[in-house]
Write a protein that holds these residues in place. Sequence first.
Motif, short mmCIF file in Angstrom:
data_model
loop_
_atom_site.label_atom_id
_atom_site.label_comp_id
_atom_site.label_asym_id
_atom_site.label_seq_id
_atom_site.Cartn_x
_atom_site.Cartn_y
_atom_site.Cartn_z
N THR A 23 0.82 -1.14 0.01
CA THR A 23 0.10 0.09 0.11
C THR A 23 0.90 1.10 0.07
N TYR A 24 1.89 1.11 0.77
CA TYR A 24 2.93 2.44 0.93
C TYR A 24 3.53 2.47 -0.19
N LEU A 25 4.05 1.29 -0.91
CA LEU A 25 4.76 1.34 -1.98
C LEU A 25 3.87 2.32 -3.19
N SER A 26 2.79 1.66 -3.30
CA SER A 26 1.96 2.22 -4.24
C SER A 26 1.50 3.83 -4.05
N MET A 27 1.60 4.21 -2.70
CA MET A 27 1.32 5.57 -2.32
C MET A 27 2.53 6.24 -2.96
N TYR A 44 8.37 5.69 0.41
CA TYR A 44 9.09 4.59 0.42
C TYR A 44 9.87 4.11 1.53
N ALA A 45 10.07 4.95 2.54
CA ALA A 45 10.49 4.51 3.95
C ALA A 45 9.62 3.88 4.63
N GLN A 46 8.24 4.21 4.55
CA GLN A 46 6.95 3.28 5.32
C GLN A 46 6.94 1.96 4.53
#
Length: 172
Positions: A23-27, A44-46
């Motif tokens: 999800t965070y990669l998509s964001m 990316y860090a998340q």
Amino acid sequence: MLSKNIEQALNIQVRIEAESSQTYLSMASWSETHGLEGISKFMYAQSDEERTHMLKLVKYINERGGHAKISELKAPKTSYETFKEMFEELYKHEIFVSDSINELVHLSFSEKDYATHNFLQWYVAEQIEEEAQAKLILDKINLIGDDKGGLYLFDRDIQQMTLNSSAFNESK
């Protein structure tokens, strides 16, 4: 040894952490394509952090005599109307993860699996931080409203948060 019940619940959490990373990669990708460099670096860090959370669970399950199972993941949302909408979803997702961790803690305590209960305390503390950070970010977004200058400063500020967080985590 893990009970089958706890092993199954921990494996569900493995999937949740993996889906969080996705999800965070998509964001991050969405932010990057919209010129939001600071926000993309933060996401990316998340994403990396969530993957680390997943791996920690995998190792724990296997070390305690279980078998960590890597399952199919639900595809994350890939587009947002606004960066505010994206962060609102991030906040809701963190609450969902906290609820899931709390259920695991409850299960481990009810089954008198104090080793797992102790292991999960790290996740409880982590989720308190994650929710507080997401809420703080949303509060800042609400302060800037539709101000484009404010968005520029916010993007720079969140990039600085990422750098500060990385330095803090490296010193742990």
